[in-house]
Motif scaffolding. Structure first.
Motif, short mmCIF file in Angstrom:
data_model
loop_
_atom_site.label_atom_id
_atom_site.label_comp_id
_atom_site.label_asym_id
_atom_site.label_seq_id
_atom_site.Cartn_x
_atom_site.Cartn_y
_atom_site.Cartn_z
N ALA A 410 -8.24 -10.43 -18.46
CA ALA A 410 -8.97 -10.62 -19.92
C ALA A 410 -10.45 -9.83 -19.96
O ALA A 410 -11.24 -9.32 -21.12
CB ALA A 410 -9.04 -11.96 -20.24
N GLY A 411 -11.39 -10.26 -19.01
CA GLY A 411 -12.62 -9.91 -18.69
C GLY A 411 -12.64 -8.35 -18.78
O GLY A 411 -13.65 -7.82 -19.36
N ILE A 412 -11.91 -7.67 -18.39
CA ILE A 412 -11.80 -5.95 -18.09
C ILE A 412 -11.61 -5.59 -19.83
O ILE A 412 -12.14 -4.79 -20.23
CB ILE A 412 -10.97 -5.67 -17.20
CG1 ILE A 412 -11.04 -5.80 -15.79
CG2 ILE A 412 -10.57 -3.97 -17.33
CD1 ILE A 412 -9.92 -5.54 -14.68
N THR A 413 -10.73 -6.16 -20.32
CA THR A 413 -10.36 -5.97 -21.54
C THR A 413 -11.52 -6.07 -22.56
O THR A 413 -11.86 -5.30 -23.54
CB THR A 413 -8.92 -6.49 -22.03
OG1 THR A 413 -8.14 -6.35 -21.12
CG2 THR A 413 -8.53 -6.04 -23.49
N LEU A 414 -11.89 -7.23 -22.51
CA LEU A 414 -13.12 -7.47 -23.39
C LEU A 414 -14.31 -6.82 -23.17
O LEU A 414 -15.15 -6.50 -23.95
CB LEU A 414 -13.40 -9.08 -23.28
CG LEU A 414 -12.57 -9.96 -23.80
CD1 LEU A 414 -12.55 -11.38 -23.60
CD2 LEU A 414 -12.35 -9.76 -25.43
N PHE A 415 -14.53 -6.15 -21.88
CA PHE A 415 -15.68 -5.27 -21.58
C PHE A 415 -15.30 -3.97 -22.20
O PHE A 415 -16.28 -3.42 -22.81
CB PHE A 415 -15.80 -5.23 -20.04
CG PHE A 415 -16.89 -4.02 -19.69
CD1 PHE A 415 -18.05 -4.60 -19.84
CD2 PHE A 415 -16.66 -2.90 -19.21
CE1 PHE A 415 -19.09 -3.52 -19.39
CE2 PHE A 415 -17.47 -2.19 -18.66
CZ PHE A 415 -18.73 -2.46 -18.92
N GLY A 416 -14.21 -3.77 -22.22
CA GLY A 416 -13.93 -2.32 -23.09
C GLY A 416 -14.16 -2.55 -24.55
O GLY A 416 -14.77 -1.51 -25.24
N ALA A 417 -13.92 -3.69 -25.08
CA ALA A 417 -14.44 -3.93 -26.44
C ALA A 417 -16.03 -3.61 -26.58
O ALA A 417 -16.40 -3.16 -27.59
CB ALA A 417 -13.95 -5.33 -26.88
#
Length: 452
Positions: A410-417
């Motif tokens: 989740a942290g990686i994906t939200l960093f992408g946002a």
């Protein structure tokens, strides 16, 4: 708005066939990277793999993609798109068949590494060729469709793997890994006779050949004067990076990495991850296949929405909502099975927008002379994180548990946002050479955002 014969052509049967043939590489990519997840259920006990070797075998093709995409990008800019368009798939056929006789973990690792290199080489080759022929109105959906084929390949892999696993012998994993040779052979035969990109031919001064391709594809009235004139004169990737494209390469590499690290981890170890979330045995494999179908649905939805929403809005919303679904999985890993599957399904559908933009953005934001190299470099850099992430999945599941593993995803994906809010450009409606321009006074070009 400038007009030219390539960007403003109607969508023809040639474009549709080229899109299908180009999609063969992504289909094989999804197939070979996903079927290993099912095959691992037999490979691990038979070859007595440790957790480290299990992760390394799962990541081996990703390591190969890192090497192959970089080299393939350079070669396709130097020698052309058409020359390498079928050679790379021949390598996939040979190495896939060779896996059948792999009795040693090192040999299996080597074969999957070489398959990954061939798959990685196809990324810049096929996508550059399609981007340089595709009309501007259809470029986003056609390039996004390549990712749809990635997920279709992954879905087929899970189905084939499940059938072989329950109807075969203890060596079913060998047939699973060798089975990639069949679709690869079909794709090679279909690709024979594909013409070279006239944009690339013009960039190399091969004007008569470019004219011949224009006549063949667009009819006798097409002329070289109808082609766009790209203003970028530097043909060396390092020089072009210093002229303003470095920021674009950084954005593409970063968002691509954030998009695929959680996704590839799910594909390499989908049944095991779902097993940790209380879906056991065949139910885990069926669940992984169902989620793959939903990934496919998400990509189709993104492909249909890309022209309506635009590139920037699509990538931001896709990252943000998919990240929240993974966050919920991490916070509630012991939720009922129905809730777990719903959250995984939401992630699978919502992440589709970032997936299709992996092929759209890189091909739109760089000029013809370095398009293949730029796509190759971005793909290679993104695979570093993907390979590391896939390698660490078994270790993370053991050390952090499923909740911690999902929180990391989740942290990686939200960093992408977050990086998309800062840097994502808008290229909707631009001709390919316009999207590739660096903004200057009096020019229409994609603008990379430097703030919210």
């Amino acid at each position: 708005m400038s007009t030219n014969v390539l960007d403003d052509a109607p969508l023809t049967g040639f474009h549709k066939r080229l899109a299908v043939y180009s999609a063969g590489g992504p289909f094989l990519d999804g197939y070979v990277l996903s079927i290993i997840g099912v095959a691992m259920t037999q490979i691990t006990p038979q070859l007595r793999l440790s957790a480290s070797w299990e992760g390394l075998i799962g990541a081996s093709a990703l390591i190969g993609i890192f090497l192959g995409a970089f080299v393939g990008g350079y070669l396709t800019d130097k020698f052309g798109r058409q020359l390498l368009y079928t050679i790379d798939l021949v390598a996939i056929i040979v190495c896939s068949v060779a896996q059948f006789w792999a009795d040693d973990v090192w040999l299996l690792f080597l074969m999957r590494l070489l398959i990954g290199m061939a798959v990685g080489a196809d990324y810049p080759i096929a996508t550059s060729l399609l981007a340089e022929f595709a009309p501007r109105r259809y470029r986003g959906p056609l390039l996004g469709g390549l990712v749809v084929m990635w997920f279709l390949g992954a879905a087929v892999a899970y189905v084939v793997g499940e059938v072989l696993l329950h109807n075969g012998s203890e060596d079913a994993w060998r047939w699973m890994l060798a089975s990639a040779a069949l679709p690869a052979t079909i794709i090679v035969l279909l690709r024979l006779g594909t013409p070279e990109s006239p944009r690339w031919l013009v960039s190399k001064g091969r004007l008569e050949e470019a004219q011949a391709v224009l006549h063949k594809v667009y009819g006798p009235d097409a002329r070289l004067s109808d082609l766009p004139r790209e203003e970028q004169e530097n043909t060396d990737l390092r020089k072009v990076m210093r002229s303003g494209y470095g920021g674009r390469l950084l954005f593409i590499s970063a968002f691509w990495t954030c998009s695929i690290v959680p996704l590839f981890a799910v594909y390499a170890f989908g049944p095991r991850i779902l097993g940790a979330l209380n879906l056991e045995g065949g139910l885990a494999n069926i669940g992984a296949a169902a989620i793959t179908v939903l990934f496919l649905v998400g990509c189709v939805a993104g492909m249909l929405a890309i022209n309506r929403l635009g590139r920037r809005a699509l990538i931001i919303h896709s990252f943000a909502w998919a990240g929240l679904a993974l966050l919920a999985l991490g916070v509630f890993p012991d939720a009922p099975v129905a809730v777990i599957m719903t959250l995984f399904a939401a992630y699978a559908v919502l992440i589709g927008g970032t997936q299709i933009l992996q092929w759209v953005y890189p091909n739109e934001l760089f000029p013809t002379e370095i398009r293949g190299s730029a796509v190759g470099v971005a793909s290679s850099l993104s695979r570093i994180g993907a390979a590391v992430g896939t390698y660490l999945v078994p270790v993370a599941l053991t050390g952090w548990g499923i909740g911690g593993t999902m929180l990391a995803a989740a942290g990686i994906t939200l960093f992408g946002a977050a990086i998309s809010v800062l840097w994502a450009p808008e290229t909707r409606g631009l001709a390919l050479h316009e999207a590739a321009m660096i903004q200057s006074k009096g020019t229409k070009a994609a603008t990379v955002h430097t703030g919210p």
